[in-house]
Write an enzyme that holds these catalytic residues in place. Sequence first.
Site, PDB file in Angstrom:
ATOM      1  N   GLY A  47      45.294 -15.112   7.595  1.00  0.00           N
ATOM      2  CA  GLY A  47      43.982 -15.248   8.221  1.00  0.00           C
ATOM      3  C   GLY A  47      43.936 -14.872   9.687  1.00  0.00           C
ATOM      4  N   HIS A  48      45.076 -14.480  10.274  1.00  0.00           N
ATOM      5  CA  HIS A  48      45.131 -14.218  11.727  1.00  0.00           C
ATOM      6  C   HIS A  48      45.881 -12.921  11.993  1.00  0.00           C
ATOM      7  CE1 HIS A  48      45.963 -15.042  16.044  1.00  0.00           C
ATOM      8  NE2 HIS A  48      44.922 -15.827  15.957  1.00  0.00           N
ATOM      9  N   PHE A  49      45.452 -11.851  11.864  1.00  0.00           N
ATOM     10  CA  PHE A  49      44.221 -11.374  11.251  1.00  0.00           C
ATOM     11  C   PHE A  49      44.640 -10.422  10.151  1.00  0.00           C
ATOM     12  CE2 PHE A  49      43.461 -12.259  15.750  1.00  0.00           C
ATOM     13  CZ  PHE A  49      42.413 -13.154  15.676  1.00  0.00           C
ATOM     14  N   VAL A  54      48.639 -10.864  14.054  1.00  0.00           N
ATOM     15  CA  VAL A  54      49.174 -11.289  15.346  1.00  0.00           C
ATOM     16  C   VAL A  54      49.538 -12.765  15.226  1.00  0.00           C
ATOM     17  CG1 VAL A  54      48.659 -11.610  17.806  1.00  0.00           C
ATOM     18  CG2 VAL A  54      47.713  -9.652  16.597  1.00  0.00           C
TER      19      VAL A  54
END
Length: 140
Positions: A47-49, A54
């Site tokens: 989810g990041h990203f 990252v």
Amino acid sequence: MMDVEQVKEIIPHRYPFLLVDKVVEIQEGEKVTALKNVSVNEPFFQGHFPEYPVMPGVLILEALAQTGAIAVLNIEENKGKIGFLAGVDKCRFKRQVKPGDQLNLQVEIIRMKGPIGKGKGIATVDGEVACEAEITFAIK
């Protein structure tokens, strides 16, 4: 030098929140250098990203906090205790950390008074500073 199994004997963190893979140098109660191999399979990258993975800065900071905890929890009088993050000062993120990077985590304990202490941490990738901070902790 400590492998991940030895690290797990000192700090209570476990997958997916154990962010130290290996300790390469330790001076009990004073200084620790550790490594975190950042894999594309880390759960936070979902989810990041998804299109631009990252490592979240707060997790780089947490990796530094865990490294500092190894320094103080490896002292005989603190074995079996837990280190809690109590504060962060002078924190700066200077480089993104991506899959395939190896974080070099260095923490020097600069003050201890009873169960409260402070460490100066620097996380680097290939010699470039990714994060630096002063971390206050409490041992319980």
